[in-house]
Write a protein that holds these residues in place. Structure first.
Motif, short mmCIF file in Angstrom:
data_model
loop_
_atom_site.label_atom_id
_atom_site.label_comp_id
_atom_site.label_asym_id
_atom_site.label_seq_id
_atom_site.Cartn_x
_atom_site.Cartn_y
_atom_site.Cartn_z
N GLY A 110 0.79 -1.23 0.00
CA GLY A 110 0.00 0.00 0.00
C GLY A 110 0.82 1.28 0.00
N LYS A 111 2.14 1.16 -0.17
CA LYS A 111 2.98 2.38 -0.14
C LYS A 111 2.64 3.31 -1.31
CE LYS A 111 6.75 -0.18 -0.33
NZ LYS A 111 6.17 -1.51 -0.12
N THR A 112 2.67 2.77 -2.52
CA THR A 112 2.45 3.63 -3.69
C THR A 112 1.04 4.21 -3.66
OG1 THR A 112 4.02 2.36 -4.99
CG2 THR A 112 2.45 3.66 -6.22
N SER A 113 0.06 3.38 -3.34
CA SER A 113 -1.33 3.86 -3.29
C SER A 113 -1.48 4.97 -2.27
CB SER A 113 -2.28 2.72 -2.91
OG SER A 113 -2.01 1.56 -3.64
N GLY A 133 5.80 6.94 -9.81
CA GLY A 133 5.61 5.47 -9.87
C GLY A 133 6.09 4.82 -8.61
N ASN A 134 7.04 3.90 -8.77
CA ASN A 134 7.48 3.08 -7.65
C ASN A 134 8.98 3.27 -7.38
OD1 ASN A 134 6.58 1.17 -5.79
ND2 ASN A 134 7.47 -0.51 -6.97
N TYR A 135 9.52 4.45 -7.69
CA TYR A 135 10.97 4.68 -7.56
C TYR A 135 11.34 4.83 -6.09
CZ TYR A 135 11.52 5.38 -12.57
OH TYR A 135 11.55 5.20 -13.92
N ASN A 136 11.28 3.70 -5.37
CA ASN A 136 11.37 3.79 -3.91
C ASN A 136 12.65 3.22 -3.33
OD1 ASN A 136 11.11 1.02 -4.03
ND2 ASN A 136 8.98 0.97 -3.39
N ASN A 137 13.65 2.91 -4.16
CA ASN A 137 14.85 2.28 -3.60
C ASN A 137 16.01 3.27 -3.49
OD1 ASN A 137 15.82 2.58 -6.18
ND2 ASN A 137 15.78 0.41 -6.69
N ILE A 156 7.44 10.96 -0.21
CA ILE A 156 8.50 10.06 -0.66
C ILE A 156 8.21 8.62 -0.24
CG2 ILE A 156 10.98 9.60 -0.49
CD1 ILE A 156 10.61 12.31 -1.63
N GLU A 157 8.18 7.71 -1.21
CA GLU A 157 7.98 6.28 -0.92
C GLU A 157 9.34 5.62 -0.62
OE1 GLU A 157 5.57 4.20 -3.78
OE2 GLU A 157 6.41 2.25 -3.26
N MET A 158 9.34 4.73 0.37
CA MET A 158 10.57 4.01 0.73
C MET A 158 10.31 2.50 0.72
SD MET A 158 11.97 6.21 3.92
CE MET A 158 11.95 7.99 3.92
N ASN A 311 -1.56 0.30 -13.04
CA ASN A 311 -1.29 -1.10 -12.69
C ASN A 311 -1.61 -1.46 -11.24
OD1 ASN A 311 -0.68 -2.77 -14.72
ND2 ASN A 311 1.50 -2.25 -14.77
N ARG A 312 -2.19 -0.53 -10.47
CA ARG A 312 -2.56 -0.86 -9.11
C ARG A 312 -4.07 -1.02 -9.10
NH1 ARG A 312 2.08 0.06 -9.59
NH2 ARG A 312 3.54 0.61 -7.97
N ALA A 313 -4.55 -2.26 -9.02
CA ALA A 313 -5.98 -2.55 -8.92
C ALA A 313 -6.77 -1.92 -10.06
CB ALA A 313 -6.52 -2.06 -7.59
#
Ligand code: ATP
Ligand code: MG
Length: 448
Positions: A110-113, A133-137, A156-158, A311-313
């Motif tokens: 659920g991080k990106t959402s 998007g999902n650039y979380n690394n 910021i997503e981690m 691409n999420r649900a």
């Protein structure tokens, strides 16, 4: 950033060029380099980015960071020990010198959402930047912060696969508000146990500012055990008393509505995405908005108009009105259960097409069986499975006396599915990315 600032941030040495030059855009990928950019070659498992330095110059890069000494007359070239570390150091420098409030988001699922929904809430009042998007690394997060252009808030997503990864990221982002969406079982194969996963997620607090705020889902058994520390703690919940609770929840096929109380006043919230899990994401987003002094009505407006990252649900409707939930991007126990919940809300015939949840190590059988048992209790008409782990899902569903079929590969599953599918069916297709279930989605989209 000025070249002099980059030298200062990285502890590097300017081999040639001008300390007063400025760089406004950074990239580690020569395919996206533009005129005037700085190229940061990263040493990866397959390629060493240093091989592409000339290509970066040809595409107009004005400056580079490098761990190989080199020099010329036309570029700014900064020598550092480790380009990967230098990328993080530069982002940390930008963060420290920014006046932005930073919100860091981690969790098993659920991080990106949640990141996208928080951004939607925050944007009702502030100029904000978010992870794309999902650039979380450790590459994506610094690059996100290096895009900073005087925004007031960064969202910021981690992400993580191992212990110590969030620790690294949080020391770059230095959040004012940290969010943990939940602690599940994603990556349990590498990390070892759920308690270790909690420990890994809690690393986000290592970079939290003194008197920073941690917001967690108080209905999660492990997150319930957290106590305030050098940070303040707020919780959200449905089943347990929390700082912010949802009640009178109405889960519909395509959206949910629920009530919250704020300063003793009731407010109705609408989320235009189905599923109880999005009620949690909405509560977290509202709580975050309130912590940033956003008016409650704007928080609710931000939740109502948020856009889901592709691409999420996603729901796709085919020519013959078969509705497909595309969950082929990733899968773990929590997102599987959440997607099964969403499917079971539908009135028409419901088909679950499930592939393996990968990276579960010794927990593979147990967790697939857990999903199978969960699914058996829901109102799903037919279950189709593919993969070694998903076989255990099939086994549990069959044991419960429900209809299920297991297939050796995607092709056999597709052939069978095409034969049984009717107009108006609702199909959930979900599994880890490595199961290539996207080809099942594609085949239905093209043929049904
Ligand atoms: P990744 O590790 O790939 O970055 P993520 O944590 O960013 O994943 P999302 O991409 O937001 O997670 O969501 C993955 C799946 O989980 C989607 O199917 C989504 O609908 C579902 N989901 C979203 N929020 C939650 C939640 N709070 N609890 C359970 N499932 C959720
Ligand atoms: Mg994500």
């Amino acid at each position: 950033m000025k070249i002099s600032e980059i030298v200062e941030a990285t502890g590097g040495t300017l081999l040639c060029g001008n300390l007063n030059d400025e760089v406004n855009s950074f990239s580690h990928d020569t395919r996206t380099i533009k005129q005037g950019d700085m190229y940061i070659p990263i040493i990866g498992e397959v390629f060493d980015g240093h091989q592409f330095i000339n290509q970066a110059f040809e595409k107009g890069a004005s400056s580079i960071i490098t761990s190989l000494p080199m020099s010329d007359d036309t570029h700014n070239i900064i020598l550092v020990k480790d380009t990967h570390q230098a990328l993080g150091d530069m982002a940390r420098w930008v963060r420290i010198n920014s006046h932005a409030k930073v919100i860091g988001i981690t969790g098993s699922v659920g991080k990106t959402s949640t990141k996208d929904m928080i951004y939607s809430v925050v944007s009702t009042r502030y100029k904000a930047l978010k992870t794309i998007g999902n650039y979380n690394n450790d590459i994506g997060l610094p690059q996100t912060i290096l895009r900073y252009q005087d925004e007031e808030v960064m969202v910021i997503e981690m992400g993580m696969n191992h212990l110590k990864e969030i620790d690294y990221l949080t020391h770059i982002a230095l959040p004012d508000i940290a969010v943990i969406t939940n602690v599940g079982t994603a990556h349990i194969g590498e990390v070892g146990s759920r308690e270790k996963i909690l420990e890994a997620k809690m690393e986000i607090t290592h970079g939290l500012n003194e008197n920073g705020l941690l917001i967690v889902n108080g209905d999660n058994d492990l997150l319930q055990t957290i106590k305030e520390d050098h940070f303040l703690l707020e919780t959200i919940g449905i089943d347990n008393p929390a700082s912010l609770n949802a009640y009178d929840i109405c889960l519909e096929e395509t959206r949910s509505t629920f009530m919250i109380d704020y300063h003793n006043q009731p407010y109705q919230v609408t989320v235009n995405v189905p599923g109880k899990h999005f009620v949690y994401n909405a509560l977290i987003s509202i709580q975050t908005g309130l912590a940033l002094s956003i008016d409650i009505k704007d928080c609710i407006r931000g939740v109502a108009c948020f856009e889901l990252t592709k691409n999420r649900a996603d729901m796709i409707e085919t020519a013959q009105h078969v509705r497909i939930y595309d969950g082929t991007y990733n899968a773990n126990v929590d997102s599987m259960k959440a997607s099964i919940d969403v499917l079971s809300q539908h009135k028409d015939r419901k088909i679950a097409v499930l592939g393996d949840m990968l990276e579960l190590g010794d927990y593979e059988e147990r967790l697939h069986r857990e999903v199978g048992t969960y699914l058996s209790d829901q109102n799903i008409d037919i279950t189709l499975t593919v993969g070694k782990g998903a076989y255990y899902i099939y086994d549990e569903v069959i044991k419960a006396g429900k209809k299920a079929y297991h297939f050796a590969n995607n092709k056999k599953l597709i052939d069978y599915l095409k034969n049984i599918i009717h107009p108006n069916d609702v199909v959930l297709i979900k599994g880890s990315n490595g199961m290539y279930l996207k080809e099942v989605v594609k085949s239905l989209e093209e043929n049904i």
